[in-house]
Scaffold this motif. Structure first.
Motif, PDB file in Angstrom:
ATOM      1  N   ARG A 121       5.853   2.210  -0.854  1.00  0.00           N
ATOM      2  CA  ARG A 121       6.966   3.329  -1.323  1.00  0.00           C
ATOM      3  C   ARG A 121       6.040   4.065  -2.400  1.00  0.00           C
ATOM      4  NH1 ARG A 121       9.857  -1.311  -0.848  1.00  0.00           N
ATOM      5  NH2 ARG A 121      11.652  -1.100   0.725  1.00  0.00           N
ATOM      6  N   ASP A 122       6.514   5.172  -2.784  1.00  0.00           N
ATOM      7  CA  ASP A 122       6.193   6.152  -3.818  1.00  0.00           C
ATOM      8  C   ASP A 122       5.825   5.389  -4.948  1.00  0.00           C
ATOM      9  OD1 ASP A 122       6.132   8.268  -1.854  1.00  0.00           O
ATOM     10  OD2 ASP A 122       7.960   9.152  -2.827  1.00  0.00           O
ATOM     11  N   THR A 123       6.679   4.335  -5.350  1.00  0.00           N
ATOM     12  CA  THR A 123       6.747   3.675  -6.837  1.00  0.00           C
ATOM     13  C   THR A 123       6.068   2.522  -6.420  1.00  0.00           C
ATOM     14  OG1 THR A 123       8.888   2.682  -6.000  1.00  0.00           O
ATOM     15  CG2 THR A 123       9.162   4.579  -7.221  1.00  0.00           C
ATOM     16  N   CYS A 124       5.521   2.177  -5.386  1.00  0.00           N
ATOM     17  CA  CYS A 124       4.487   0.804  -5.414  1.00  0.00           C
ATOM     18  C   CYS A 124       3.840   0.973  -3.991  1.00  0.00           C
ATOM     19  CB  CYS A 124       5.536  -0.546  -5.411  1.00  0.00           C
ATOM     20  SG  CYS A 124       6.819  -0.551  -4.118  1.00  0.00           S
ATOM     21  N   GLY A 125       2.816   1.758  -4.097  1.00  0.00           N
ATOM     22  CA  GLY A 125       1.634   1.698  -2.938  1.00  0.00           C
ATOM     23  C   GLY A 125       0.860   0.603  -3.007  1.00  0.00           C
ATOM     24  N   PRO A 126      -0.289   0.704  -2.041  1.00  0.00           N
ATOM     25  CA  PRO A 126      -1.243  -0.214  -1.943  1.00  0.00           C
ATOM     26  C   PRO A 126      -1.955  -0.505  -3.268  1.00  0.00           C
ATOM     27  CG  PRO A 126      -1.545   1.357  -0.189  1.00  0.00           C
ATOM     28  CD  PRO A 126      -0.364   1.884  -1.066  1.00  0.00           C
ATOM     29  N   ALA A 127      -2.449   0.244  -4.028  1.00  0.00           N
ATOM     30  CA  ALA A 127      -3.058  -0.153  -5.430  1.00  0.00           C
ATOM     31  C   ALA A 127      -2.228  -1.016  -6.164  1.00  0.00           C
ATOM     32  CB  ALA A 127      -3.434   1.325  -5.992  1.00  0.00           C
ATOM     33  N   ASP A 128      -0.795  -1.141  -5.871  1.00  0.00           N
ATOM     34  CA  ASP A 128      -0.058  -1.977  -6.850  1.00  0.00           C
ATOM     35  C   ASP A 128       0.190  -3.320  -6.130  1.00  0.00           C
ATOM     36  OD1 ASP A 128       0.608   0.073  -8.765  1.00  0.00           O
ATOM     37  OD2 ASP A 128       2.025   0.946  -6.929  1.00  0.00           O
ATOM     38  N   HIS A 129      -0.549  -3.816  -5.335  1.00  0.00           N
ATOM     39  CA  HIS A 129      -0.527  -4.890  -4.588  1.00  0.00           C
ATOM     40  C   HIS A 129      -1.864  -5.763  -4.308  1.00  0.00           C
ATOM     41  CE1 HIS A 129       3.337  -2.634  -3.225  1.00  0.00           C
ATOM     42  NE2 HIS A 129       3.362  -4.017  -3.058  1.00  0.00           N
ATOM     43  N   LEU A 130      -1.781  -6.968  -4.527  1.00  0.00           N
ATOM     44  CA  LEU A 130      -3.074  -7.852  -4.182  1.00  0.00           C
ATOM     45  C   LEU A 130      -2.601  -8.308  -2.955  1.00  0.00           C
ATOM     46  CD1 LEU A 130      -4.124  -9.202  -7.655  1.00  0.00           C
ATOM     47  CD2 LEU A 130      -5.145  -7.215  -6.418  1.00  0.00           C
ATOM     48  N   VAL A 131      -3.315  -8.472  -2.046  1.00  0.00           N
ATOM     49  CA  VAL A 131      -3.034  -9.184  -0.858  1.00  0.00           C
ATOM     50  C   VAL A 131      -3.941 -10.652  -0.586  1.00  0.00           C
ATOM     51  CG1 VAL A 131      -2.172  -7.405   0.620  1.00  0.00           C
ATOM     52  CG2 VAL A 131      -4.579  -8.010   0.816  1.00  0.00           C
ATOM     53  N   ALA A 132      -3.292 -11.831  -0.018  1.00  0.00           N
ATOM     54  CA  ALA A 132      -4.203 -13.012   0.419  1.00  0.00           C
ATOM     55  C   ALA A 132      -4.522 -12.996   1.928  1.00  0.00           C
ATOM     56  CB  ALA A 132      -3.575 -13.960  -0.248  1.00  0.00           C
ATOM     57  N   VAL A 167       1.180 -10.235  -3.808  1.00  0.00           N
ATOM     58  CA  VAL A 167       1.872 -10.157  -4.946  1.00  0.00           C
ATOM     59  C   VAL A 167       1.847  -8.680  -5.570  1.00  0.00           C
ATOM     60  CG1 VAL A 167      -0.465 -10.355  -6.616  1.00  0.00           C
ATOM     61  CG2 VAL A 167       2.069 -11.083  -7.576  1.00  0.00           C
ATOM     62  N   ARG A 168       2.942  -8.064  -5.913  1.00  0.00           N
ATOM     63  CA  ARG A 168       3.377  -6.839  -6.497  1.00  0.00           C
ATOM     64  C   ARG A 168       3.277  -6.617  -7.697  1.00  0.00           C
ATOM     65  NH1 ARG A 168       8.163  -5.476  -3.607  1.00  0.00           N
ATOM     66  NH2 ARG A 168       6.828  -4.873  -2.181  1.00  0.00           N
ATOM     67  N   LEU A 169       2.428  -5.910  -8.205  1.00  0.00           N
ATOM     68  CA  LEU A 169       2.410  -5.457  -9.967  1.00  0.00           C
ATOM     69  C   LEU A 169       3.110  -4.192 -10.076  1.00  0.00           C
ATOM     70  CD1 LEU A 169      -1.043  -6.727 -10.427  1.00  0.00           C
ATOM     71  CD2 LEU A 169       0.825  -7.774 -11.382  1.00  0.00           C
ATOM     72  N   GLY A 170       3.720  -4.072 -11.458  1.00  0.00           N
ATOM     73  CA  GLY A 170       4.311  -2.862 -11.839  1.00  0.00           C
ATOM     74  C   GLY A 170       4.546  -2.935 -13.225  1.00  0.00           C
TER      75      GLY A 170
END
Length: 162
Positions: A43-54, A64-67
């Motif tokens: 979403r606009d508030t949580c894009g790819p750069a806000d997530h680490l994937v395993a 994991v979603r960071l914000g």
């Protein structure tokens, strides 16, 4: 099965993450309604750069979603874990732990002073994981959520990074 490979999410992970989010949804950890199968993950508030994937064996099996806890400049020094999910077939293989560790390290490298999260009181498995990774309970909001007719505590956890 190999060790999880962690990386920052990419836009092309959208479909895999959307399916993972839908498949792992449960009131054990979620206070929102189950996402629709076609609901966008990013979403606009949580894009790819806000997530680490395993990834395990080349397939996305967790994120994991960071914000930030708030948009206020006065607490911009705090990073927050705002979501964590692991595919059923990858549970017990260290994926969740690796994602939590990576989130903490990402926050530390980013110069943040603290990292926090919120977890439902009845989610004992997640609470044990967070505690084993250095998070401590900093507060409890009793019966903060009503999920399927059952009241659940909102447990606030955090750790100092400096």
């Amino acid at each position: 099965m190999s060790e999880p490979f962690l990386r920052v999410a990419r836009p092309e992970d959208e479909e895999q993450l959307r399916h993972l989010d839908h498949a792992t949804w449960s009131h054990v950890h979620a206070v929102t309604a189950r996402p629709a199968p076609d609901e966008p993950f990013f979403r606009d508030t949580c894009g790819p750069a806000d997530h680490l994937v395993a990834e395990l064996d080349g397939r996305v099996v967790g994120y994991v979603r960071l914000g930030f806890p708030t948009p206020l400049p006065s607490n911009a020094h705090v990073r927050q874990i705002r979501g964590l999910a692991v595919a059923d077939e990858a549970r017990g293989k260290g994926v969740g732990r690796a994602l939590v560790r990576a989130a903490v390290e990402e926050a530390r490298k980013g110069g943040f002073r603290r990292i926090t999260l919120r977890v439902l009181g009845h989610n004992t498995r997640a609470r044990a994981l967070y505690e084993s990774e250095g998070f401590v309970v900093e507060g409890v909001q009793p019966e903060e959520f009503c999920l399927d007719g059952t009241y659940a505590d909102d447990v606030l956890m955090g750790q100092k990074l400096t």
